[in-house]
Motif scaffolding. Sequence first.
Motif, PDB file in Angstrom:
ATOM      1  N   ILE A  89       0.868  -1.181   0.000  1.00 59.76           N
ATOM      2  CA  ILE A  89       0.000   0.000   0.000  1.00 59.76           C
ATOM      3  C   ILE A  89       0.903   1.228   0.000  1.00 59.76           C
ATOM      4  O   ILE A  89       1.861   1.284   0.786  1.00 59.76           O
ATOM      5  N   THR A  90       0.624   2.196  -0.847  1.00 67.95           N
ATOM      6  CA  THR A  90       1.430   3.423  -0.821  1.00 67.95           C
ATOM      7  C   THR A  90       0.508   4.646  -0.834  1.00 67.95           C
ATOM      8  O   THR A  90      -0.544   4.641  -1.466  1.00 67.95           O
ATOM      9  N   LEU A  91       0.922   5.661  -0.109  1.00 71.20           N
ATOM     10  CA  LEU A  91       0.237   6.953  -0.181  1.00 71.20           C
ATOM     11  C   LEU A  91       1.309   8.032  -0.299  1.00 71.20           C
ATOM     12  O   LEU A  91       2.225   8.111   0.531  1.00 71.20           O
ATOM     13  N   SER A  92       1.208   8.837  -1.349  1.00 73.50           N
ATOM     14  CA  SER A  92       2.197   9.883  -1.572  1.00 73.50           C
ATOM     15  C   SER A  92       1.820  11.142  -0.784  1.00 73.50           C
ATOM     16  O   SER A  92       0.687  11.274  -0.291  1.00 73.50           O
ATOM     17  N   TYR A  93       2.760  12.032  -0.697  1.00 72.58           N
ATOM     18  CA  TYR A  93       2.531  13.316  -0.034  1.00 72.58           C
ATOM     19  C   TYR A  93       1.337  14.035  -0.667  1.00 72.58           C
ATOM     20  O   TYR A  93       0.494  14.600   0.035  1.00 72.58           O
ATOM     21  N   ASP A  94       1.259  13.969  -2.009  1.00 71.87           N
ATOM     22  CA  ASP A  94       0.145  14.622  -2.711  1.00 71.87           C
ATOM     23  C   ASP A  94      -1.199  13.951  -2.406  1.00 71.87           C
ATOM     24  O   ASP A  94      -2.208  14.634  -2.238  1.00 71.87           O
ATOM     25  N   ASP A  95      -1.186  12.601  -2.313  1.00 69.90           N
ATOM     26  CA  ASP A  95      -2.422  11.890  -1.933  1.00 69.90           C
ATOM     27  C   ASP A  95      -2.903  12.392  -0.577  1.00 69.90           C
ATOM     28  O   ASP A  95      -4.093  12.674  -0.384  1.00 69.90           O
ATOM     29  N   LEU A  96      -1.967  12.488   0.372  1.00 73.35           N
ATOM     30  CA  LEU A  96      -2.323  12.898   1.733  1.00 73.35           C
ATOM     31  C   LEU A  96      -2.945  14.293   1.712  1.00 73.35           C
ATOM     32  O   LEU A  96      -3.952  14.559   2.382  1.00 73.35           O
ATOM     33  N   ARG A  97      -2.356  15.185   0.912  1.00 76.52           N
ATOM     34  CA  ARG A  97      -2.873  16.550   0.796  1.00 76.52           C
ATOM     35  C   ARG A  97      -4.258  16.547   0.152  1.00 76.52           C
ATOM     36  O   ARG A  97      -5.191  17.158   0.648  1.00 76.52           O
ATOM     37  N   ASP A  98      -4.403  15.785  -0.949  1.00 78.24           N
ATOM     38  CA  ASP A  98      -5.682  15.757  -1.672  1.00 78.24           C
ATOM     39  C   ASP A  98      -6.825  15.246  -0.799  1.00 78.24           C
ATOM     40  O   ASP A  98      -7.966  15.652  -0.962  1.00 78.24           O
ATOM     41  N   PHE A  99      -6.509  14.315   0.114  1.00 80.59           N
ATOM     42  CA  PHE A  99      -7.570  13.734   0.953  1.00 80.59           C
ATOM     43  C   PHE A  99      -7.594  14.362   2.336  1.00 80.59           C
ATOM     44  O   PHE A  99      -8.207  13.802   3.248  1.00 80.59           O
ATOM     45  N   ASP A 100      -6.921  15.503   2.483  1.00 81.26           N
ATOM     46  CA  ASP A 100      -7.004  16.248   3.734  1.00 81.26           C
ATOM     47  C   ASP A 100      -6.597  15.370   4.926  1.00 81.26           C
ATOM     48  O   ASP A 100      -7.268  15.358   5.965  1.00 81.26           O
ATOM     49  N   TYR A 101      -5.482  14.624   4.754  1.00 84.32           N
ATOM     50  CA  TYR A 101      -5.010  13.662   5.755  1.00 84.32           C
ATOM     51  C   TYR A 101      -4.739  14.328   7.096  1.00 84.32           C
ATOM     52  O   TYR A 101      -4.136  15.392   7.168  1.00 84.32           O
ATOM     53  N   SER A 102      -5.190  13.679   8.161  1.00 81.16           N
ATOM     54  CA  SER A 102      -4.701  14.084   9.479  1.00 81.16           C
ATOM     55  C   SER A 102      -4.215  12.845  10.224  1.00 81.16           C
ATOM     56  O   SER A 102      -4.680  11.723   9.978  1.00 81.16           O
ATOM     57  N   LYS A 103      -3.236  13.066  11.111  1.00 82.53           N
ATOM     58  CA  LYS A 103      -2.562  11.974  11.829  1.00 82.53           C
ATOM     59  C   LYS A 103      -3.589  10.983  12.380  1.00 82.53           C
ATOM     60  O   LYS A 103      -4.578  11.383  12.991  1.00 82.53           O
ATOM     61  N   GLY A 104      -3.367   9.718  12.153  1.00 81.59           N
ATOM     62  CA  GLY A 104      -4.280   8.706  12.686  1.00 81.59           C
ATOM     63  C   GLY A 104      -5.268   8.178  11.662  1.00 81.59           C
ATOM     64  O   GLY A 104      -5.858   7.120  11.857  1.00 81.59           O
ATOM     65  N   ASP A 105      -5.445   8.924  10.547  1.00 84.27           N
ATOM     66  CA  ASP A 105      -6.426   8.511   9.530  1.00 84.27           C
ATOM     67  C   ASP A 105      -6.135   7.138   8.939  1.00 84.27           C
ATOM     68  O   ASP A 105      -7.050   6.435   8.512  1.00 84.27           O
ATOM     69  N   THR A 106      -4.832   6.754   8.881  1.00 81.18           N
ATOM     70  CA  THR A 106      -4.492   5.483   8.232  1.00 81.18           C
ATOM     71  C   THR A 106      -4.199   4.374   9.238  1.00 81.18           C
ATOM     72  O   THR A 106      -3.706   3.311   8.872  1.00 81.18           O
ATOM     73  N   GLU A 107      -4.530   4.611  10.503  1.00 82.75           N
ATOM     74  CA  GLU A 107      -4.380   3.602  11.555  1.00 82.75           C
ATOM     75  C   GLU A 107      -5.153   2.337  11.152  1.00 82.75           C
ATOM     76  O   GLU A 107      -6.329   2.417  10.839  1.00 82.75           O
ATOM     77  N   GLY A 108      -4.508   1.234  11.138  1.00 83.97           N
ATOM     78  CA  GLY A 108      -5.226  -0.017  10.840  1.00 83.97           C
ATOM     79  C   GLY A 108      -5.235  -0.400   9.366  1.00 83.97           C
ATOM     80  O   GLY A 108      -5.531  -1.543   9.024  1.00 83.97           O
ATOM     81  N   LEU A 109      -4.883   0.556   8.499  1.00 82.64           N
ATOM     82  CA  LEU A 109      -4.916   0.291   7.053  1.00 82.64           C
ATOM     83  C   LEU A 109      -4.025  -0.885   6.662  1.00 82.64           C
ATOM     84  O   LEU A 109      -4.417  -1.753   5.868  1.00 82.64           O
ATOM     85  N   VAL A 110      -2.833  -0.956   7.254  1.00 78.92           N
ATOM     86  CA  VAL A 110      -1.855  -1.989   6.883  1.00 78.92           C
ATOM     87  C   VAL A 110      -2.336  -3.406   7.242  1.00 78.92           C
ATOM     88  O   VAL A 110      -1.887  -4.393   6.680  1.00 78.92           O
ATOM     89  N   ASN A 111      -3.285  -3.497   8.182  1.00 78.21           N
ATOM     90  CA  ASN A 111      -3.795  -4.814   8.581  1.00 78.21           C
ATOM     91  C   ASN A 111      -4.758  -5.404   7.563  1.00 78.21           C
ATOM     92  O   ASN A 111      -4.942  -6.616   7.506  1.00 78.21           O
ATOM     93  N   ILE A 112      -5.402  -4.553   6.774  1.00 76.81           N
ATOM     94  CA  ILE A 112      -6.523  -5.018   5.945  1.00 76.81           C
ATOM     95  C   ILE A 112      -6.138  -6.095   4.927  1.00 76.81           C
ATOM     96  O   ILE A 112      -6.829  -7.109   4.823  1.00 76.81           O
ATOM     97  N   PRO A 113      -5.010  -5.969   4.209  1.00 76.14           N
ATOM     98  CA  PRO A 113      -4.673  -7.036   3.252  1.00 76.14           C
ATOM     99  C   PRO A 113      -4.513  -8.405   3.903  1.00 76.14           C
ATOM    100  O   PRO A 113      -4.726  -9.426   3.255  1.00 76.14           O
ATOM    101  N   LEU A 114      -4.179  -8.447   5.192  1.00 80.95           N
ATOM    102  CA  LEU A 114      -3.991  -9.740   5.870  1.00 80.95           C
ATOM    103  C   LEU A 114      -5.312 -10.488   6.049  1.00 80.95           C
ATOM    104  O   LEU A 114      -5.314 -11.673   6.400  1.00 80.95           O
TER     105      LEU A 114
END
Length: 361
Positions: free
Chosen positions: A261-286
Amino acid sequence: ENCLTLQLLKMNSYTPGRRSRFNTVIDPDLVERVKHMLLCARNVVITCHVSPDGDALGSTTALCSVLRALGKDATVVTADCPPKSLQFLPGVREIITATRSPERAQDLIAKADLVFCLDFNDLKRVDRLSEAFEKAASRRIVIDHHLAPIISCDILISHPEVSSTSALLYIFLWQAGWTRYLNRSSAACIYTGMMTDTGNFAYNSNDPDLYLIIHDLLRKGIDKDNLYKLVHNNASQSGIRLNGYAQYRTEYMCGGRMALITLSYDDLRDFDYSKGDTEGLVNIPLTIPEVQWSVFMREDSKDLVKISMRSKGVFPVNLVCEEKFGGGGHINAAGGEFHGSLSEALSYLLKAIPDYETLFE
Ligand code: 5GP
Ligand code: MN
């Protein structure tokens, strides 16, 4: 204060020979030594790793509350700010963070006569505070559950077989005879650490000790159902969109055994990323039976990529993170960093994959 300090020592400690309530038994000698060290201590600093998670914050705030109940001047000092999703934890708002109050943090560390290091095994993990801790003349006690500690200290309570530092801290308090100093708030902190480090008791959670501890914490009045909601039900529309986007673009490789899974700096900006938003994301493919290794790369700035890895079974993500990304962690959950852009991190990882393909089950 003297009375309290005397009490502190007199509290019935667990004694060897007596059958312990828990499978995990901390060397009673170490428990006594911690008690003696506390006896002489006035100013106590408690710290944990950078980017503190539920276990780091739960264990430090709970210990702080107990030490204050014992009459000590205790403060939690961390390198950076707790995530928004954990601000509800009792005591988290009183934490002194080096990013917000650098001088206060340095001052507290310099004046401390005793430092507790919880939930990390290498002084590098306190990031910008490592020098201050190294220079400090204070005694140092480590309570941790990471493999192979390389931190220098006066007392080391290291139990990698325990799924969270919070659970280990509870066992320590029980052996010391100090669980009576836990109240509903500090019990909630311990529960939160146990819950978050086991994915809500979905992994590393077969140890019966955990459920004895939860029993005790419920008797202290915690509302475990509400703690789950407070930790997990705080998503935002933009956060959910960001996760959906990342999941849609996830690449599966190594014959479907690895996910990236990858998220670029621009992706984070486009989706108005704030700390914690991607918590748990890395577990999903498992959740796909074939996937054994999941990697998440997030370009936090144009020259820093945060790496998070999870695995199932024997695939050692701590090894990959140690060898390739200057990090570490546990066999099934680890992290590290890459200094450079996301595309550089990506080609570096792709080159490294063949070194680890033989480790799949
Ligand atoms: P996360 O992927 O949730 O950020 O981290 C998972 C686990 O990996 C943490 O509990 C911690 O043990 C470890 N970890 C994460 N990042 C780092 C890092 O930069 N260095 C080291 N040594 N361990 C890390
Ligand atoms: Mn932990």
